[in-house]
Each structure stands twice: as structure tokens, then as C-alpha cells.
Design a protein around this motif. Structure first.
Motif, PDB file in Angstrom:
ATOM      1  N   HIS A 230       0.831  -1.207   0.000  1.00  0.00           N
ATOM      2  CA  HIS A 230       0.000   0.000   0.000  1.00  0.00           C
ATOM      3  C   HIS A 230       0.865   1.256   0.000  1.00  0.00           C
ATOM      4  CE1 HIS A 230      -3.613  -2.253   0.249  1.00  0.00           C
ATOM      5  NE2 HIS A 230      -3.438  -2.684   1.483  1.00  0.00           N
ATOM      6  N   GLY A 231       2.023   1.164   0.658  1.00  0.00           N
ATOM      7  CA  GLY A 231       2.931   2.304   0.706  1.00  0.00           C
ATOM      8  C   GLY A 231       3.438   2.711  -0.658  1.00  0.00           C
ATOM      9  N   VAL A 232       3.612   1.743  -1.568  1.00  0.00           N
ATOM     10  CA  VAL A 232       4.049   2.062  -2.934  1.00  0.00           C
ATOM     11  C   VAL A 232       3.033   2.976  -3.610  1.00  0.00           C
ATOM     12  CG1 VAL A 232       4.459   1.068  -5.214  1.00  0.00           C
ATOM     13  CG2 VAL A 232       5.441  -0.028  -3.187  1.00  0.00           C
ATOM     14  N   HIS A 233       1.737   2.694  -3.421  1.00  0.00           N
ATOM     15  CA  HIS A 233       0.689   3.539  -4.001  1.00  0.00           C
ATOM     16  C   HIS A 233       0.666   4.917  -3.331  1.00  0.00           C
ATOM     17  CE1 HIS A 233      -1.063   0.339  -6.426  1.00  0.00           C
ATOM     18  NE2 HIS A 233      -0.993  -0.456  -5.376  1.00  0.00           N
ATOM     19  N   LEU A 234       0.738   4.933  -2.005  1.00  0.00           N
ATOM     20  CA  LEU A 234       0.691   6.199  -1.280  1.00  0.00           C
ATOM     21  C   LEU A 234       1.897   7.077  -1.614  1.00  0.00           C
ATOM     22  CD1 LEU A 234      -0.532   4.807   2.157  1.00  0.00           C
ATOM     23  CD2 LEU A 234      -1.768   6.463   0.740  1.00  0.00           C
ATOM     24  N   ALA A 235       3.073   6.454  -1.736  1.00  0.00           N
ATOM     25  CA  ALA A 235       4.293   7.224  -2.015  1.00  0.00           C
ATOM     26  C   ALA A 235       4.241   7.889  -3.378  1.00  0.00           C
ATOM     27  CB  ALA A 235       5.514   6.303  -1.917  1.00  0.00           C
ATOM     28  N   GLY A 236       3.468   7.299  -4.292  1.00  0.00           N
ATOM     29  CA  GLY A 236       3.379   7.865  -5.639  1.00  0.00           C
ATOM     30  C   GLY A 236       2.413   9.025  -5.757  1.00  0.00           C
ATOM     31  N   ASP A 237       1.697   9.343  -4.667  1.00  0.00           N
ATOM     32  CA  ASP A 237       0.725  10.435  -4.693  1.00  0.00           C
ATOM     33  C   ASP A 237       1.289  11.636  -3.938  1.00  0.00           C
ATOM     34  OD1 ASP A 237      -1.388  12.172  -4.497  1.00  0.00           O
ATOM     35  OD2 ASP A 237      -2.828  10.686  -3.753  1.00  0.00           O
ATOM     36  N   PRO A 238       1.653  12.724  -4.631  1.00  0.00           N
ATOM     37  CA  PRO A 238       2.250  13.882  -3.959  1.00  0.00           C
ATOM     38  C   PRO A 238       1.315  14.563  -2.970  1.00  0.00           C
ATOM     39  CG  PRO A 238       1.763  14.389  -6.259  1.00  0.00           C
ATOM     40  CD  PRO A 238       1.551  12.919  -6.087  1.00  0.00           C
ATOM     41  N   ALA A 239      -0.008  14.280  -3.053  1.00  0.00           N
ATOM     42  CA  ALA A 239      -0.951  14.884  -2.107  1.00  0.00           C
ATOM     43  C   ALA A 239      -0.855  14.245  -0.723  1.00  0.00           C
ATOM     44  CB  ALA A 239      -2.382  14.754  -2.633  1.00  0.00           C
ATOM     45  N   LEU A 254       5.494   0.595   5.167  1.00  0.00           N
ATOM     46  CA  LEU A 254       5.248   1.906   4.563  1.00  0.00           C
ATOM     47  C   LEU A 254       6.527   2.735   4.531  1.00  0.00           C
ATOM     48  CD1 LEU A 254       3.473   4.275   3.555  1.00  0.00           C
ATOM     49  CD2 LEU A 254       2.971   4.770   5.957  1.00  0.00           C
ATOM     50  N   LEU A 255       7.284   2.739   5.624  1.00  0.00           N
ATOM     51  CA  LEU A 255       8.528   3.515   5.677  1.00  0.00           C
ATOM     52  C   LEU A 255       9.502   3.071   4.581  1.00  0.00           C
ATOM     53  CD1 LEU A 255       9.152   3.733   9.537  1.00  0.00           C
ATOM     54  CD2 LEU A 255       8.434   5.576   8.015  1.00  0.00           C
ATOM     55  N   ARG A 256       9.574   1.757   4.362  1.00  0.00           N
ATOM     56  CA  ARG A 256      10.461   1.263   3.300  1.00  0.00           C
ATOM     57  C   ARG A 256      10.005   1.761   1.937  1.00  0.00           C
ATOM     58  NH1 ARG A 256      10.784  -4.826   0.817  1.00  0.00           N
ATOM     59  NH2 ARG A 256      12.104  -4.247  -0.959  1.00  0.00           N
ATOM     60  N   ALA A 257       8.689   1.689   1.666  1.00  0.00           N
ATOM     61  CA  ALA A 257       8.174   2.135   0.371  1.00  0.00           C
ATOM     62  C   ALA A 257       8.449   3.624   0.158  1.00  0.00           C
ATOM     63  CB  ALA A 257       6.671   1.856   0.291  1.00  0.00           C
ATOM     64  N   LEU A 258       8.225   4.429   1.182  1.00  0.00           N
ATOM     65  CA  LEU A 258       8.482   5.862   1.066  1.00  0.00           C
ATOM     66  C   LEU A 258       9.959   6.126   0.790  1.00  0.00           C
ATOM     67  CD1 LEU A 258       6.233   7.089   4.022  1.00  0.00           C
ATOM     68  CD2 LEU A 258       5.828   7.537   1.584  1.00  0.00           C
ATOM     69  N   HIS A 259      10.830   5.387   1.469  1.00  0.00           N
ATOM     70  CA  HIS A 259      12.271   5.553   1.252  1.00  0.00           C
ATOM     71  C   HIS A 259      12.650   5.204  -0.180  1.00  0.00           C
ATOM     72  CE1 HIS A 259      16.579   5.449   1.999  1.00  0.00           C
ATOM     73  NE2 HIS A 259      16.607   4.237   1.464  1.00  0.00           N
ATOM     74  N   GLU A 260      12.117   4.080  -0.672  1.00  0.00           N
ATOM     75  CA  GLU A 260      12.463   3.655  -2.023  1.00  0.00           C
ATOM     76  C   GLU A 260      11.944   4.631  -3.087  1.00  0.00           C
ATOM     77  OE1 GLU A 260      12.621  -1.204  -1.314  1.00  0.00           O
ATOM     78  OE2 GLU A 260      11.037  -0.328  -2.550  1.00  0.00           O
ATOM     79  N   LYS A 261      10.837   5.295  -2.793  1.00  0.00           N
ATOM     80  CA  LYS A 261      10.263   6.250  -3.747  1.00  0.00           C
ATOM     81  C   LYS A 261      10.820   7.663  -3.566  1.00  0.00           C
ATOM     82  CE  LYS A 261       7.403   3.458  -5.868  1.00  0.00           C
ATOM     83  NZ  LYS A 261       7.488   3.184  -7.324  1.00  0.00           N
TER      84      LYS A 261
END
Length: 334
Positions: A230-239, A254-261
């Protein structure tokens, strides 16, 4: 003493050089024996091969000094921590514990678990079933044994102990709004979970009360993997600038996905978890989260059950407070 003769309390008393009454107190787990004497008696029991007869004790005092626990989803963090707390509290009271796992809570499984526990001669039962199935009208908990339900949902027919899930989720959401975020996204736990449902509803109600947009929640399964997906989707949304996650393990994903993005935490996205697992303070960045005292829930559940065993009066609903722990994963928006 011949090999065919079972060692008696009198044999232990002679071996330890104490009275039979002292041996009886030790055998029954009483606290009014000093530690040195207790150790001497226990050592004498081992030397002569004496084993206290729990069935005979139960016939004498009407107690088996044993608690049954019916539990589902043992692998989840909350259930395993709660079970550990219950076990410690039960042992501290001189009782033993008999564990009865159920895979898919249903009338047949729950009734079967009760029947097996009755055969094991327990004084009372603690139920730790998170799923909504326990709250279905076709599941009736058998009567005749004292029962305390942990994470009880809507049930009101037995004593219950649970965290104040609503206040924890409200505090997490309000914290992010108070930092200046326009709204808060949410990764929820599985829909069959009482705790996940209460956290999701409280998040929604807090946003509505504040007059903020309520984004559609993402539904995970408590695992870091689902938090990451889910974090991959959230990280891709600048809002997305703030996320409340229903448990710390999904927050880790989620933290990992945000870091990777390439989304910096907390400068670009703030994250709040729930549970305050031991590792949360060592995530990077250290995780702001809602602390639940599993030890307190275990103690309160065992105390309520032992009180009902002693006097027959159920304790009603007991709510254990939660606490927001602010660390470095939250900050005002960019």
C-alpha cells in the motif's frame, strides 16, 4: 518406603525438617511461607519424588488452580503479546495455563474448546479471539464457567477487557492534523478484526469532525508486506503528506516504500503507527505510535477472572487507556 508406595506429604516433611502444614502450604502455592523454607521443601519434594496431586487438592478446596485460554491468530503481534502477559499474570498467582487454539472461530470450534477445557478441569476461561465471528448471534459461549473476553467487540454477556482503541486512533489522527496536515490517509487492519474496525472508524470520525476530506482507506493484513504494498501507491501520490497506520508492522513496510520512492520522512510524509512494539523506537526514523500496555491488559483480565472465580460476580467491561508516543516520524508538512 517401598518402591510401590507413593511418597506422601509426611515423607516430604520429615526430609525437609518442617511441619506437614508447611509442606501443604508450599504444595498449594500459598504465599505465607518464607523463600528459604519454600526452597527447602521443594528440594525435599524432588529428593523423595513427591508430586502434588492437583485433583486431590481440587476436591479439598474446590479449585483446580488452572486457567484455560481459547485463542485465535496466535501469530499476530497483539495476540502473542497479550497471551504472554496473561501467562505471566496467571503464573504470578500460582495458577497454571492450558492453551486451546482455534483456527476459524465458530460455534463448533468454540464449544469444542470449552468441552476440552472442562475435561482438563480448569477454574475459568479467558477468550482471546479478535475476529468478528465471536460476535455473531449464532455463537453462544457456554455457561457454567467464569469467562473473561479480551478484545470483546460488541459482546456484553461476559466480563471483557480491551484497550481504548478509539481514543488511541483519535489521538494519532489529531496529532497529524494539529501539525498542520490538511488530511490523513489510513492503512487499516483486516476487516474481520475488532481493533482494526475501531481504529478505522475513529480515524474517519476525527477527520469528519474536523471538516477534512476523508480519503479511502487502504486495507492491510497487519504484515509489513501489506504496509509496503500500500505504501508504494501512497508514495506515488504527492498529495499524501500524513499517514496513520493501524499497526507498527505495516508502518515499517510503509517507511520502506516511502524511502524507495524518495519521499523523505517526516519532511515530506509523516507516519504514525499503533502498538509501540519494542522495535518501533529503533525504526528509521523512530516511529511515532500509539502505545498499548499488553502487560496491563493481561493483569486486568486475570484479576477479573480470579475475582469472578472467587465470588461469582462478573466484572463488566474494563477499558485500558492507550498513549500517543511522539518520536521523529512526524513533523509539520514540508
Amino acid at each position: 518406603m517401598s518402591r510401590s508406595t507413593r511418597p506422601s506429604m509426611a515423607d516430604v516433611a520429615r526430609e525437609a525438617g518442617v511441619s506437614g502444614q508447611t509442606v501443604s502450604r508450599v504444595a498449594n502455592g500459598r504465599s505465607n511461607v518464607d523463600e528459604a523454607t519454600r526452597e527447602r521443601v521443594l528440594a525435599a519434594m524432588r529428593r523423595v519424588g513427591y508430586r502434588p496431586n492437583s485433583a486431590a487438592r481440587a476436591l479439598r478446596n474446590g479449585r483446580f488452580r488452572s486457567i484455560g485460554v481459547i485463542i485465535s491468530a496466535l501469530s499476530t503481534f497483539g495476540n502473542s503479546r497479550t497471551l504472554d502477559a496473561v501467562s505471566s499474570a496467571v503464573a504470578a498467582e500460582g495458577f497454571s495455563i492450558i492453551l486451546m487454539p482455534v483456527t476459524t472461530p465458530s460455534q463448533g470450534e468454540v464449544s469444542g474448546a470449552f468441552s476440552k477445557l472442562n475435561e482438563q478441569a480448569v477454574d475459568g476461561v479467558i477468550i482471546l479471539i479478535e475476529q468478528h465471528q465471536l460476535d455473531q448471534s449464532d455463537i453462544e459461549l457456554p455457561h457454567g464457567l467464569p469467562v473473561v473476553v479480551i478484545d470483546a467487540g460488541g459482546r456484553r454477556d461476559h466480563a471483557s477487557v480491551d484497550f481504548d482503541q478509539a481514543s488511541g486512533a483519535i489521538a494519532a489522527t489529531r496529532h497529524l492534523l494539529d501539525l498542520g496536515h490538511e488530511t490523513v490517509w489510513h492503512i487499516a487492519g483486516p476487516p474481520e478484526s475488532y481493533a482494526a474496525e475501531r481504529r478505522r472508524k475513529s480515524w474517519q470520525e476525527t477527520l469528519k469532525t474536523a471538516g477534512r476530506e476523508v480519503p479511502p482507506p487502504f486495507t492491510g493484513d497487519w504484515s509489513p508486506r501489506s504496509g509496503y504494498e500500500h505504501g508504494v501507491h501512497l508514495a506515488g501520490d504527492p498529495a499524501v503528506t500524513a499517514v496513520f497506520v493501524a499497526n507498527d508492522q505495516m508502518a515499517l513496510g510503509l517507511l520502506r516504500a516511502l524511502h524507495e520512492k524518495g519521499r523523505a520522512v517526516p519532511r515530506e510524509v509523516s507516519v504514525v503507527g499503533f502498538d509501540d512494539m519494542d522495535e518501533a523506537a529503533h525504526f528509521w526514523p523512530p516511529l511515532t505510535t500509539v502505545r498499548q500496555s499488553f502487560d496491563e491488559v493481561g493483569r486486568r483480565a486475570v484479576a477479573a477472572l480470579l475475582a469472578e472465580i472467587a465470588d461469582g460476580e462478573a466484572a463488566g467491561a474494563i477499558s485500558v487507556p492507550t498513549e500517543l508516543v511522539v518520536r521523529s516520524s512526524t513533523a509539520p508538512p514540508g
